[in-house]
Write a protein that holds these residues in place. Structure first.
Motif, short mmCIF file in Angstrom:
data_model
loop_
_atom_site.label_atom_id
_atom_site.label_comp_id
_atom_site.label_asym_id
_atom_site.label_seq_id
_atom_site.Cartn_x
_atom_site.Cartn_y
_atom_site.Cartn_z
N ILE A 73 94.15 -64.41 2.67
CA ILE A 73 93.90 -65.03 3.98
C ILE A 73 94.23 -64.06 5.10
CG2 ILE A 73 94.57 -66.91 5.52
CD1 ILE A 73 95.00 -68.63 2.97
N ARG A 74 95.36 -63.39 4.97
CA ARG A 74 95.79 -62.47 6.03
C ARG A 74 94.81 -61.30 6.19
NH1 ARG A 74 101.76 -61.16 5.47
NH2 ARG A 74 102.03 -62.83 6.99
N GLU A 75 94.25 -60.83 5.06
CA GLU A 75 93.37 -59.66 5.10
C GLU A 75 91.89 -60.04 5.18
OE1 GLU A 75 94.49 -57.40 1.66
OE2 GLU A 75 96.61 -57.41 2.23
N GLY A 76 91.59 -61.35 5.25
CA GLY A 76 90.21 -61.78 5.39
C GLY A 76 89.37 -61.55 4.15
N ARG A 77 90.00 -61.57 2.98
CA ARG A 77 89.26 -61.38 1.72
C ARG A 77 88.81 -62.72 1.16
NH1 ARG A 77 92.92 -58.67 -2.22
NH2 ARG A 77 94.66 -58.90 -0.79
N GLU A 78 87.67 -62.71 0.49
CA GLU A 78 87.15 -63.93 -0.12
C GLU A 78 88.09 -64.47 -1.18
OE1 GLU A 78 82.31 -64.29 -0.12
OE2 GLU A 78 83.28 -63.24 -1.77
N ILE A 79 88.20 -65.79 -1.20
CA ILE A 79 88.85 -66.50 -2.30
C ILE A 79 87.76 -67.28 -3.01
CG2 ILE A 79 90.49 -68.31 -2.90
CD1 ILE A 79 92.11 -67.52 -0.41
N HIS A 80 87.56 -67.00 -4.26
CA HIS A 80 86.51 -67.67 -5.00
C HIS A 80 87.01 -69.01 -5.56
CE1 HIS A 80 84.07 -63.75 -5.85
NE2 HIS A 80 84.22 -64.01 -4.56
N ALA A 81 86.10 -69.95 -5.66
CA ALA A 81 86.40 -71.27 -6.22
C ALA A 81 85.21 -71.72 -7.05
CB ALA A 81 86.67 -72.27 -5.11
N HIS A 82 85.49 -72.64 -7.96
CA HIS A 82 84.42 -73.26 -8.73
C HIS A 82 83.62 -74.20 -7.82
CE1 HIS A 82 87.40 -72.17 -11.85
NE2 HIS A 82 86.34 -71.95 -12.60
N PRO A 83 82.38 -74.48 -8.16
CA PRO A 83 81.61 -75.45 -7.38
C PRO A 83 82.29 -76.81 -7.39
CG PRO A 83 80.17 -74.19 -8.84
CD PRO A 83 81.58 -73.86 -9.24
N SER A 84 82.41 -77.42 -6.23
CA SER A 84 83.09 -78.72 -6.10
C SER A 84 84.38 -78.72 -6.91
CB SER A 84 82.17 -79.85 -6.58
OG SER A 84 80.98 -79.87 -5.84
N PRO A 85 85.31 -77.84 -6.58
CA PRO A 85 86.50 -77.65 -7.42
C PRO A 85 87.32 -78.92 -7.60
CG PRO A 85 86.82 -76.66 -5.25
CD PRO A 85 85.38 -77.04 -5.35
N GLU B 267 96.73 -71.34 5.57
CA GLU B 267 95.99 -71.11 6.81
C GLU B 267 96.86 -71.47 8.01
OE1 GLU B 267 91.34 -72.05 5.58
OE2 GLU B 267 92.67 -73.69 6.15
N HIS B 268 97.50 -72.61 7.94
CA HIS B 268 98.35 -73.06 9.05
C HIS B 268 99.52 -72.12 9.25
CE1 HIS B 268 101.19 -75.72 11.24
NE2 HIS B 268 100.08 -76.18 11.79
N ALA B 269 100.10 -71.66 8.15
CA ALA B 269 101.26 -70.77 8.25
C ALA B 269 100.89 -69.40 8.80
CB ALA B 269 101.91 -70.62 6.87
N LEU B 270 99.70 -68.93 8.47
CA LEU B 270 99.27 -67.58 8.86
C LEU B 270 98.46 -67.56 10.15
CD1 LEU B 270 98.26 -66.44 5.29
CD2 LEU B 270 100.10 -65.42 6.63
N GLY B 271 97.98 -68.73 10.57
CA GLY B 271 97.15 -68.78 11.76
C GLY B 271 95.78 -68.16 11.56
N ARG B 272 95.29 -68.17 10.33
CA ARG B 272 93.97 -67.61 10.02
C ARG B 272 93.27 -68.53 9.03
NH1 ARG B 272 93.29 -61.29 9.26
NH2 ARG B 272 91.18 -62.11 9.55
N LYS B 273 91.94 -68.52 9.10
CA LYS B 273 91.16 -69.34 8.17
C LYS B 273 90.94 -68.60 6.86
CE LYS B 273 89.22 -72.70 8.64
NZ LYS B 273 89.60 -74.08 8.22
N ALA B 274 90.98 -69.34 5.78
CA ALA B 274 90.65 -68.78 4.48
C ALA B 274 89.14 -68.71 4.32
CB ALA B 274 91.25 -69.64 3.37
N ILE B 275 88.67 -67.67 3.65
CA ILE B 275 87.25 -67.54 3.33
C ILE B 275 87.08 -67.97 1.89
CG2 ILE B 275 85.26 -66.00 3.20
CD1 ILE B 275 86.75 -64.14 5.15
#
Length: 312
Positions: free
Chosen positions: A194-206, A251-259
């Motif tokens: 989140i801090r570095e703006g890198r993608e976090i992958h997830a399964h479809p409709s996790p 996200e709330h703790a870092l003040g940035r949105k997760a991708i």
């Protein structure tokens, strides 16, 4: 005040378990290989042994009697037999740390059919007394053990239940989170991504899964060791969570949105360990019925995320 032996107890929630027991006024004996420093000084008795070596473990146990023995390092049925033989009837209770992974239908091996587990499984859906174990499998091979972690834990539970000469409590522990001693690296993965703006992958409709803090996991084990509770008990926060819920706290703790990107075949390197193809977790009604109430995720995960953000 009880005399409690902890096998392991030098890192992650094992360390918090020992601290909890000491703060509650119990006498604690640590049995481990003596390779990892601990902060307990003269507060604990120490005995050096490799828990996978039956002779060494028996020598460490000696003729001592304990109100409870908590085994945090038991991964194979061989280890289970070793601890049962080492302590015999000199343990008032044997507490085994197990895992949510015993409910993972994808980890059953050798044509053993997986039960039709509920999405949030209850303890009775996998009865250790009805499961078989095989001491002749190559459990000594790290590669074999690593590839068969869930199966190893199922067989470990079965062996303990069959061979123990004292009452048994099995703690099936959910995914454990800690802000400072991030043994698994799972928390750091989310903070860094989140801090570095890198993608976090997830399964479809996790799906959702079960998590628990190190503090609460330690508290549950201490309770199992010092209460009248026996049998299998799931250890998890009562409210399962999905990858979006986990990321929201960071996200709330870092003040940035997760991708967060949902992918049919998510990359293992970028896949959140809290993303599941479908709901996969545990029901904790048994613990509540026995007198232990777990703290809802919403009451501790935001604080953990804030602490992790500061530590990183």
């Amino acid at each position: 005040m009880a005399d409690i032996c902890v096998i392991g107890g030098t890192r992650y929630f094992g360390r918090k378990l020992v601290r909890r027991l000491l703060d509650d006024g119990h006498r604690v004996t640590l049995v481990n290989r003596g390779r990892t420093p601990d902060p307990f000084g003269s507060e604990v008795d120490r005995r050096v042994a490799d828990a996978t070596d039956p002779d060494a473990l028996a020598a460490a146990a000696g003729a001592s009697r304990f109100d409870a023995v908590i085994h945090q390092m038991c991964y194979t049925p061989r280890d289970a037999v070793a601890v049962c033989e080492a302590f015999g009837d000199r343990a008032g209770k044997l507490v085994l740390t197990s895992t949510l992974e015993v409910y993972n239908k994808d980890t059953f091996r050798w044509e053993i059919p997986a039960p039709a587990f509920s999405p949030f499984a209850s303890e009775g859906e996998l009865d250790p007394a009805a499961y078989r174990f095989d001491l002749d499998l190559p459990w000594h091979d790290p590669a074999f053990l690593g590839a068969n972690y869930g199966e190893g834990k199922r067989q470990t539970e079965a062996a303990v239940v069959e061979r123990a000469e004292s009452p048994v409590a099995v703690a099936r522990v959910a995914h454990v989170l800690d802000a400072r001693e991030d043994f698994t690296g799972r928390v750091q993965f989310h903070v860094d991504s989140i801090r570095e703006g890198r993608e976090i992958h997830a399964h479809p409709s996790p799906g959702r899964t079960s998590i628990v803090s190190t503090t609460e996991a330690a508290a549950a084990l201490a309770w199992l060791a010092t209460s009248e509770a026996t049998g299998v008990v799931n250890v998890a926060a009562p409210d399962p969570i999905d990858v979006y819920g986990v990321c929201a706290a960071f996200e709330h703790a870092l003040g940035r949105k997760a991708i967060i990107t949902e992918r049919p075949e998510p990359s293992g390197e970028r896949l959140s360990p809290y993303s599941c193809p479908a709901d996969f977790g545990m029901n904790v009604d048994t613990a509540a019925e026995l007198g232990f109430e777990f703290t809802p995720t919403a009451d501790w995960l935001p604080d953990l995320a804030r602490e992790a953000a500061k530590e990183a």
